[in-house]
Design an enzyme around this catalytic site. Structure first.
Site, PDB file in Angstrom:
ATOM      1  N   ILE A 126       0.818  -1.352   0.008  1.00 41.15           N
ATOM      2  CA  ILE A 126       0.019   0.033   0.097  1.00 41.15           C
ATOM      3  C   ILE A 126       0.926   1.248   0.068  1.00 41.15           C
ATOM      4  O   ILE A 126       2.048   1.218   0.456  1.00 41.15           O
ATOM      5  CB  ILE A 126      -0.988   0.095   1.212  1.00 41.15           C
ATOM      6  CG1 ILE A 126      -1.960   1.063   1.062  1.00 41.15           C
ATOM      7  CG2 ILE A 126      -0.436  -0.200   2.642  1.00 41.15           C
ATOM      8  CD1 ILE A 126      -2.996   1.241   2.103  1.00 41.15           C
ATOM      9  N   CYS A 127       0.391   2.398  -0.635  1.00 41.94           N
ATOM     10  CA  CYS A 127       1.060   3.697  -0.566  1.00 41.94           C
ATOM     11  C   CYS A 127       2.447   3.435  -1.240  1.00 41.94           C
ATOM     12  O   CYS A 127       2.820   3.020  -1.989  1.00 41.94           O
ATOM     13  CB  CYS A 127       0.978   4.122   1.080  1.00 41.94           C
ATOM     14  SG  CYS A 127       1.304   5.891   1.165  1.00 41.94           S
ATOM     15  N   GLY A 128       3.352   4.181  -0.471  1.00 39.61           N
ATOM     16  CA  GLY A 128       4.794   4.168  -1.165  1.00 39.61           C
ATOM     17  C   GLY A 128       5.585   2.693  -1.176  1.00 39.61           C
ATOM     18  O   GLY A 128       6.135   2.876  -2.183  1.00 39.61           O
ATOM     19  N   THR A 130       4.012   0.453  -3.114  1.00 45.17           N
ATOM     20  CA  THR A 130       3.891   0.316  -4.614  1.00 45.17           C
ATOM     21  C   THR A 130       5.059   0.950  -5.348  1.00 45.17           C
ATOM     22  O   THR A 130       5.461   0.328  -6.281  1.00 45.17           O
ATOM     23  CB  THR A 130       2.429   0.806  -4.834  1.00 45.17           C
ATOM     24  OG1 THR A 130       2.212   2.285  -4.818  1.00 45.17           O
ATOM     25  CG2 THR A 130       1.289   0.207  -4.097  1.00 45.17           C
TER      26      THR A 130
END
Length: 223
Positions: A126-128, A130
């Site tokens: 999730i988020c960074g 990725t």
């Protein structure tokens, strides 16, 4: 991007109608990656409900030295990353962190994610995180999402045509979501791991995402 609009539709491709996507084979532990500046809010729904369904949740850090989250929580990892093997786990969860945007300090975690996917063990990012997967080349041929498409495009990755403007995406063993979608992220994880399925998973999502009071009774109804 907030999950109350068109992004609120799951794009899971692994679940059959009315069934959980995949039953956990041997209830091996779920490993939550922890590192300095990790985003506290992004994984709590997933780990709490995996634990409620019988999974052992363990933390894995760069070493066993204490790390500190964005919110100031201090976590002493159960395991160092160098000791983690895909065959000993049922899932690896990679939360966001400021460090993902600051450089390559967390690259060993995406290398481990590659090993997990090569071994057929699910990974959820999730988020960074990725962005880390994009740098590792793990999104070049897989359907995925993130905060926004141009966030990943800055990595120079080759997977832009597989990017989806939605809350969370499951493509086989890989789950991705953007930073504002911890509930949708958890929905995909719980479905993929067989923790919840069918109408109960739908009720869970409506309860925690939409605050639907009717969903509480549905979620807690006897089978």
């Amino acid at each position: 991007m907030t999950g109350t609009d068109s992004r609120a539709t799951s794009t899971t491709t692994t679940a059959a109608d009315g069934e959980a996507a995949s039953a956990p084979a041997a209830r091996k532990p779920v490993y939550l990656a922890v590192y300095d500046t990790l985003a506290d809010w992004e994984t709590g729904h997933a780990t709490a409900w995996l634990a409620r369904s019988g999974f052992d949740i363990r933390t894995v850090g760069p070493s066993t030295d204490q790390v500190t989250s964005i919110g100031g929580l201090r976590v002493s990892p159960d395991l160092a990353l160098s000791e983690l093997r895909p065959e000993d786990a049922s899932l690896l969860i990679l939360p966001g962190a400021d460090l993902w945007d600051a450089g390559d300090d967390l690259a060993p975690f995406t290398a481990t994610a590659r090993a997990f996917l090569d071994a057929g063990v699910p990974v959820a990012a999730i988020c960074g995180a990725t962005l880390g997967l994009a740098r590792e080349g793990l999104l070049d041929e897989r359907r995925h999402t993130s905060a926004v498409s141009f966030y990943l495009a800055g990595s120079g990755y080759q997977g832009g045509k597989h990017y989806e403007e939605t809350d969370a995406v499951t493509d086989g063993d890989l789950i991705t979501a953007g930073p504002t979608e911890p509930v949708a992220f958890a929905r995909e994880i719980l479905g993929r791991m067989g923790a919840l399925g069918g109408s109960r998973l739908d009720a869970w999502y409506r309860l925690f995402h939409d605050s639907d009071p009717a969903a509480f009774e549905e979620l807690n109804a006897e089978d």
